[in-house]
Design a protein around this motif. Structure first.
Motif: not given
Ligand SMILES: NC(=O)c1ccc[n+]([C@@H]2O[C@H](COP(=O)([O-])OP(=O)(O)OC[C@H]3O[C@@H](n4cnc5c(N)ncnc54)[C@H](O)[C@@H]3O)[C@@H](O)[C@H]2O)c1
Length: 247
Positions: A58-60, A134-136, A180-182, A184-186
């Motif tokens: 848990d990265t927090s 870093m992913i913002s 990133p914006s929009s 396609d992820t879980p």
């Molecule tokens: N998908 C988008 O449109 C989008 C847009 C802007 C930013 N982001 C950012 O991109 C990053 C990845 O998002 P994604 O869309 O791939 O989401 P995702 O939910 O598919 O993946 C996120 C991963 O983070 C892990 N995670 C969550 N909390 C955690 C914790 N406390 N400790 C360790 N791991 C943890 C989850 O288990 C998951 O595997 C995030 O930071 C998200 O905010 C995503």
């Protein structure tokens, strides 16, 4: 090739980044709170011949992060690349955000990033070479209704990356963030199932390039920022958003 630590590597954007970095020949440590998911991605990578380790953390939680980085280091040597993709999104009207919800989003998205970078940087300082990405989020660039906690956490990530870029530039370490914006992820699918986000086709209509983004779109930019060629790029926010927000 230097060890790459990727948080959030079990899913979505992080998973794509693990694949790209492994293809470039980096050993990869997948750090995720979803230990089974991390192991699943590790199996995919090993199938392609990569050197990879899955670490549940848990990265927090600082002790989790320290332990994961230590495991990765003992297996593959010093950390050269750190990508922080672990994150959570939350949609709530501002007036309804509880302190617990605010603290949770900040703890994972911003403080979690702080923990990971602080744990990994000493290896890069020692080597006088390093890459931090870093992913913002575009939400921090343009604001996002019902996401005050999320957008604030990502604004903090952008400020953290700029600050560390300046603090560590003379140590041979670049620090950038990808907004990133929009994509396609879980994470997006989850909010679509909850009825908070519309279908992919509707999202695509609002994006100038006419399609929603993929994890590979982000991973390609990330792999470049992690490469030798990107040594003169630091402190930048790289917007990978199909033109949906033009800075
Ligand atoms: N998908 C988008 O449109 C989008 C847009 C802007 C930013 N982001 C950012 O991109 C990053 C990845 O998002 P994604 O869309 O791939 O989401 P995702 O939910 O598919 O993946 C996120 C991963 O983070 C892990 N995670 C969550 N909390 C955690 C914790 N406390 N400790 C360790 N791991 C943890 C989850 O288990 C998951 O595997 C995030 O930071 C998200 O905010 C995503």
């Amino acid at each position: 090739m230097p060890l790459a630590v990727v948080t959030g590597g079990a899913s979505g954007i992080g998973r794509s980044i693990c694949h790209h970095l492994a293809r470039h020949g980096n050993p990869v440590a997948i750090v995720d709170i979803d230990g089974e998911g991390a192991e699943r991605v590790a199996k995919e990578l090993r199938g392609d011949g990569a050197r990879v380790l899955a670490c549940r953390a848990d990265t927090s939680v600082r002790s989790d992060v320290d332990q994961a980085i230590q495991m990765a280091r003992s297996e593959f040597g010093p950390v050269g690349i750190l990508v922080t993709s672990a994150g959570v999104a939350q949609f709530e009207p501002f007036g309804e955000i509880t302190l617990d919800s605010w603290n949770r989003v900040l703890a994972i998205n911003l403080t979690g990033t702080f923990h990971c970078v602080q744990a990994a940087l000493p290896d890069m300082v020692e080597a006088r070479w390093g890459r931090v990405v870093m992913i913002s989020s575009s939400s921090a660039q343009r604001g996002a209704p019902r996401m005050a906690h999320y957008a604030s956490s990502k604004g903090g990530v952008i400020a953290l990356s700029k600050t560390l870029a300046l603090e560590y530039a003379a140590s041979g370490i670049t620090v950038n963030n990808i907004a990133p914006s929009s994509i396609d992820t879980p994470m997006v699918h989850e909010w679509q199932s909850a009825g908070t986000l519309g279908p992919i086709e509707a999202m695509a209509r609002n994006i100038p390039v006419g399609r929603i983004g993929t994890g590979d779109d982000i991973a390609a930019a990330c792999a470049f920022l992690c490469s030798e060629d990107a040594g003169y790029i630091t402190g930048q926010t790289i917007s990978v958003n199909g033109g949906s927000y033009v800075t």
